[in-house]
Every structure is written in structure tokens, then in C-alpha cells.
Design a protein around this motif. Structure first.
Motif, mmCIF file in Angstrom:
data_model
loop_
_atom_site.group_PDB
_atom_site.id
_atom_site.type_symbol
_atom_site.label_atom_id
_atom_site.label_comp_id
_atom_site.label_asym_id
_atom_site.label_seq_id
_atom_site.Cartn_x
_atom_site.Cartn_y
_atom_site.Cartn_z
ATOM 1 N N ARG A 1 0.811 -1.231 0.000
ATOM 2 C CA ARG A 1 0.000 0.000 0.000
ATOM 3 C C ARG A 1 0.836 1.268 0.000
ATOM 4 O O ARG A 1 0.287 2.366 -0.131
ATOM 5 C CB ARG A 1 -0.902 0.010 1.243
ATOM 6 C CG ARG A 1 -1.766 -1.237 1.371
ATOM 7 C CD ARG A 1 -3.090 -1.005 0.727
ATOM 8 N NE ARG A 1 -3.876 -2.222 0.596
ATOM 9 C CZ ARG A 1 -5.185 -2.211 0.433
ATOM 10 N NH1 ARG A 1 -5.843 -1.087 0.441
ATOM 11 N NH2 ARG A 1 -5.830 -3.329 0.247
ATOM 12 N N HIS B 1 -6.297 -15.894 0.348
ATOM 13 C CA HIS B 1 -5.010 -15.459 0.916
ATOM 14 C C HIS B 1 -5.189 -14.182 1.751
ATOM 15 O O HIS B 1 -4.693 -14.096 2.871
ATOM 16 C CB HIS B 1 -4.022 -15.219 -0.238
ATOM 17 C CG HIS B 1 -2.678 -14.752 0.200
ATOM 18 N ND1 HIS B 1 -1.689 -15.630 0.609
ATOM 19 C CD2 HIS B 1 -2.149 -13.516 0.328
ATOM 20 C CE1 HIS B 1 -0.610 -14.944 0.965
ATOM 21 N NE2 HIS B 1 -0.862 -13.658 0.792
ATOM 22 N N HIS C 1 7.276 -8.486 0.729
ATOM 23 C CA HIS C 1 6.138 -8.985 1.526
ATOM 24 C C HIS C 1 6.463 -10.386 2.077
ATOM 25 O O HIS C 1 6.292 -10.649 3.270
ATOM 26 C CB HIS C 1 4.920 -9.011 0.595
ATOM 27 C CG HIS C 1 3.665 -9.587 1.141
ATOM 28 N ND1 HIS C 1 2.855 -8.915 2.042
ATOM 29 C CD2 HIS C 1 3.029 -10.775 0.888
ATOM 30 C CE1 HIS C 1 1.785 -9.664 2.308
ATOM 31 N NE2 HIS C 1 1.865 -10.799 1.625
ATOM 32 N N LYS D 1 5.939 -5.456 -9.255
ATOM 33 C CA LYS D 1 5.157 -6.257 -8.326
ATOM 34 C C LYS D 1 6.023 -7.381 -7.761
ATOM 35 O O LYS D 1 5.918 -7.724 -6.578
ATOM 36 C CB LYS D 1 3.943 -6.836 -9.064
ATOM 37 C CG LYS D 1 2.903 -7.528 -8.186
ATOM 38 C CD LYS D 1 2.229 -6.565 -7.250
ATOM 39 C CE LYS D 1 1.162 -7.209 -6.405
ATOM 40 N NZ LYS D 1 -0.138 -7.291 -7.050
HETATM 41 C C1 HEM Z 1 -1.599 -9.803 -0.287
HETATM 42 C C2 HEM Z 1 -1.051 -11.663 4.139
HETATM 43 C C3 HEM Z 1 2.573 -14.482 2.550
HETATM 44 C C4 HEM Z 1 1.845 -12.766 -1.922
HETATM 45 C C5 HEM Z 1 -1.736 -10.057 1.056
HETATM 46 C C6 HEM Z 1 -2.649 -9.358 1.917
HETATM 47 C C7 HEM Z 1 -2.519 -9.893 3.146
HETATM 48 C C8 HEM Z 1 -1.488 -10.911 3.090
HETATM 49 C C9 HEM Z 1 -3.300 -9.518 4.396
HETATM 50 C C10 HEM Z 1 -3.582 -8.208 1.487
HETATM 51 C C11 HEM Z 1 -2.746 -6.938 1.365
HETATM 52 C C12 HEM Z 1 -3.441 -5.792 0.659
HETATM 53 O O1 HEM Z 1 -4.618 -5.900 0.321
HETATM 54 O O2 HEM Z 1 -2.781 -4.755 0.439
HETATM 55 C C13 HEM Z 1 -0.020 -12.579 4.088
HETATM 56 C C14 HEM Z 1 0.481 -13.330 5.232
HETATM 57 C C15 HEM Z 1 1.500 -14.124 4.773
HETATM 58 C C16 HEM Z 1 1.631 -13.873 3.346
HETATM 59 C C17 HEM Z 1 -0.032 -13.220 6.675
HETATM 60 C C18 HEM Z 1 2.386 -15.090 5.506
HETATM 61 C C19 HEM Z 1 1.999 -15.888 6.447
HETATM 62 C C20 HEM Z 1 2.716 -14.248 1.214
HETATM 63 C C21 HEM Z 1 3.741 -14.812 0.378
HETATM 64 C C22 HEM Z 1 3.535 -14.338 -0.873
HETATM 65 C C23 HEM Z 1 2.385 -13.467 -0.850
HETATM 66 C C24 HEM Z 1 4.843 -15.768 0.845
HETATM 67 C C25 HEM Z 1 4.382 -14.650 -2.062
HETATM 68 C C26 HEM Z 1 4.786 -13.736 -2.852
HETATM 69 C C27 HEM Z 1 0.846 -11.843 -1.871
HETATM 70 C C28 HEM Z 1 0.323 -11.132 -3.008
HETATM 71 C C29 HEM Z 1 -0.669 -10.273 -2.530
HETATM 72 C C30 HEM Z 1 -0.741 -10.487 -1.108
HETATM 73 C C31 HEM Z 1 0.774 -11.279 -4.460
HETATM 74 C C32 HEM Z 1 -1.548 -9.333 -3.378
HETATM 75 C C33 HEM Z 1 -1.190 -7.924 -3.159
HETATM 76 C C34 HEM Z 1 -2.107 -7.054 -3.991
HETATM 77 O O3 HEM Z 1 -1.961 -7.140 -5.200
HETATM 78 O O4 HEM Z 1 -2.944 -6.355 -3.425
HETATM 79 N N1 HEM Z 1 -1.032 -10.976 1.790
HETATM 80 N N2 HEM Z 1 0.706 -12.932 2.970
HETATM 81 N N3 HEM Z 1 1.913 -13.422 0.445
HETATM 82 N N4 HEM Z 1 0.173 -11.444 -0.735
HETATM 83 FE FE1 HEM Z 1 0.440 -12.201 1.117
#
Ligand code: HEM
Ligand code: HEM
Length: 270
Positions: free
Chosen positions: A68, A157, A84, A77
Motif C-alpha cells: 500500500r 489469501h 512482503h 510487483k
Molecule cells: C496480499 C497476508 C505471505 C503474496 C496479502 C494481503 C494480506 C497478506 C493480508 C492483502 C494486502 C493488501 O490488500 O494490500 C499474508 C500473510 C502471509 C503472506 C499473513 C504469511 C503468512 C505471502 C507470500 C507471498 C504473498 C509468501 C508470495 C509472494 C501476496 C500477493 C498479494 C498479497 C501477491 C496481493 C497484493 C495485492 O496485489 O494487493 N497478503 N501474505 N503473500 N500477498 Fe500475502
């Protein structure tokens, strides 16, 4: 960005409250309790709250809102995914060391393991967080995963990420309360000694930090611009789930480079 001032206010408030929480937990263990050490005693237990607050709560909160930050929008990205994932992995490592500290302390002091609701929910949260991490890497970092799968799993996710973050704060509040009840003997917790008031304030700070992170992470207008455009394209087309659009489209913009502002403007206007 829409409402940039509001965003900056929420972000600075979250940063300040998170920072003060870390100072509070350190002052609790260093001034009111036995300090920090790795000797099987109470000083080893103290790593448990310190690592939970700094890593599992503060670093995880930072990881959640990292997409954000408007000044990162000219970065690819892919780079933001690495940041992240890296922050979430560091938070997980802190949580695992926090678990080792408390189990080691319990074993050395011959205290039974896993008898409390706090420990059940806490261990479940750590395990599910590990699963979220593995699935996150598998789905969003390994390039062979089909874009359709990435998009389909994104709402899950995001939901499970926010649910875990909230649950972890709740588990920490249970742990804090337990520790105050066990640890304060003369005067007791019910007599409100200075330590009790101080640590109650730490609990309040954790709740406010959680509330601010959840607020920032759930404002649609503060998303990365490409995701907002995909979101509105889907809304205009109507029939499909809106939340599928953002990530699916944003997956296409993986490129290892940081772009200039001009590139971003051109890409967004397209
Ligand atoms: C988005 C949590 C691990 C990839 C998000 C969001 C949360 C989150 C809450 C929403 C963020 C937003 O709307 O701005 C978590 C948690 C993780 C984790 C608690 C670990 C336990 C990962 C991993 C990846 C990943 C390892 C690999 C790259 C992404 C992606 C988004 C995302 C691509 C989309 C962001 C967007 O386009 O808005 N994650 N995440 N996450 N996360 Fe994770
Ligand atoms: C014990 C997890 C936060 C205080 C435990 C145990 C686990 C755990 C699994 C059981 C260890 C054993 O049975 O040997 C967590 C998780 C937390 C967290 C995942 C992150 C949210 C905290 C915090 C405190 C705390 C912030 C504040 C001091 C305690 C206490 C015990 C304990 C006093 C020993 C009593 C018991 O087993 O319930 N924790 N904890 N915890 N934790 Fe936490």
C-alpha cells in the motif's frame, strides 16, 4: 492516491503505536521482570513476549501493508512480493524462536506443556501462518503457477492473512493476561500495581496497532493503482467476483525492475 493525507496519518499512527509497543514490551521484561537471557529460567521465557510483539505482530503488520505504500508503486510487483514474503518469513522465524523459548523454559522448570487455551490457539496460529507462507510462495512466487489459480486463491489469501493477524493479537492479549495473573503475587493483579497498569496499556497499544493495520489494508482506494484499475474493469463488466480481477491482472505486471514515474503513468493510463 486518494486521501493521501489520511493514509499518511494512519500509517504514521500505526508506525508510532507499533514502535511504542516494542518499547513497552522491552521495558516490561527489562525493568519489571528478570531481563533477557537463554538459561532455562524466567529470563529465557521473557524472549517469548519480546519476539512475539516485535516479530509476529509488528513485522507481520508491516508486511501486510507494504503493497500500500505509494512510494513503492514504481517498483515491480515481483520486487514487492519478495519484500512482503521476506517480512512474513522473518516474522515467522521470530515466532518459532518465541515458541522454542517458552517450551524450553517449561521443560527446564518441569511445567506441563500445552495445557492452556492460549497455548492451543497460539500453536495453531503459528502452524497456520507457516501454511499461509508455504502456499503464498507456491502460488505467488513460483512462476509456473497458472494466473487463474493465483487469482482464484487471492481472496482466500487476503482473508486468511487478515484473520491470522487479528487472531495473533488476540492470542497475545490472552498471554499477557495469563502472565500478569501468574507473575504478580504481592501486590496481586487485582490490586493494580504499576506493572499491571503498564502492561494493560501494552495490550491496548497492540489492539490500536491491529485496528490501524486492518484499516489501511481494507481501504480499496489505497491499493496499488494497477490493482484498482483491474478492480474497476471487473466492476464494469459486472458478472465476475471483483476480488479476482486485481491480483490476476497485477500478476501480469511481474518484472524484476523498478520503473520510473513516467512508466507507471503510461502503464496505468493504458
Ligand atoms: C496480499 C497476508 C505471505 C503474496 C496479502 C494481503 C494480506 C497478506 C493480508 C492483502 C494486502 C493488501 O490488500 O494490500 C499474508 C500473510 C502471509 C503472506 C499473513 C504469511 C503468512 C505471502 C507470500 C507471498 C504473498 C509468501 C508470495 C509472494 C501476496 C500477493 C498479494 C498479497 C501477491 C496481493 C497484493 C495485492 O496485489 O494487493 N497478503 N501474505 N503473500 N500477498 Fe500475502
Ligand atoms: C505459553 C504461544 C504470545 C505468555 C505459550 C505456549 C504457546 C504460546 C504455544 C505453550 C508453551 C508450552 O506449553 O510449553 C504464543 C503465541 C503468541 C504468544 C503464538 C503470539 C501471539 C504471548 C504473549 C505473552 C505470552 C505476548 C505475554 C507474556 C505466555 C505464558 C505462557 C505461554 C505466560 C505459559 C503458560 C501457558 O502455557 O499458557 N504461548 N504465545 N504469550 N505464553 Fe504465549
Amino acid at each position: 492516491m486518494e486521501n493521501l493525507k489520511q493514509f499518511l496519518f494512519a500509517l504514521s499512527a500505526a508506525g508510532a503505536v507499533g514502535f511504542v509497543s516494542i518499547i513497552f514490551v522491552l521495558r516490561w521484561v527489562l525493568y519489571f521482570k528478570e531481563g533477557l537471557d537463554w538459561n532455562g529460567g524466567l529470563a529465557e521465557f521473557n524472549w517469548h513476549p519480546v519476539l512475539v510483539v516485535t516479530g509476529f505482530i509488528f513485522l507481520q503488520g508491516t508486511a501486510i501493508i507494504v503493497y500500500r505504500l505509494p512510494w513503492t508503486w514504481q517498483c515491480s510487483k515481483l520486487m514487492m512480493k519478495f519484500i512482503h514474503a521476506g517480512l512474513n518469513l522473518t516474522a515467522f522465524i521470530f515466532a518459532v524462536i518465541a515458541m522454542v523459548a517458552v517450551f524450553d523454559f517449561h521443560n527446564a522448570a518441569k511445567i506441563p506443556n500445552m495445557y492452556s487455551l492460549h497455548s492451543w490457539l497460539g500453536l495453531m496460529a503459528v502452524i497456520l501462518y507457516g501454511l499461509q507462507l508455504v502456499l503464498g510462495v507456491g502460488l505467488y512466487l513460483i512462476p509456473v503457477t497458472p494466473v487463474a489459480w493465483r487469482a482464484a486463491f487471492m481472496p482466500i489469501h487476503v482473508y486468511s492473512g487478515l484473520f491470522l493477524f487479528t487472531s495473533i493479537i488476540a492470542v497475545a492479549l490472552m498471554g499477557i493476561t495469563e502472565k500478569l495473573i501468574f507473575g504478580l503475587a504481592n501486590p496481586k493483579y487485582k490490586d493494580s500495581p504499576p506493572e499491571a497498569i503498564f502492561v494493560n496499556v501494552l495490550g491496548l497499544l497492540l489492539v490500536v496497532f491491529g485496528a490501524l493495520i486492518l484499516w489501511i489494508a481494507t481501504r480499496a482506494s489505497w491499493k496499488r493503482p494497477s490493482d484498482q484499475i483491474a478492480h474497476s474493469l471487473h466492476t464494469n463488466r459486472g458478472s465476475e467476483d471483483n476480488s479476482k480481477g486485481g491480483p490476476a491482472m497485477s500478476e501480469l505486471e511481474d518484472g524484476a525492475n523498478c520503473e520510473t514515474d513516467g512508466d507507471v503513468r503510461k502503464r496505468n493510463s493504458k
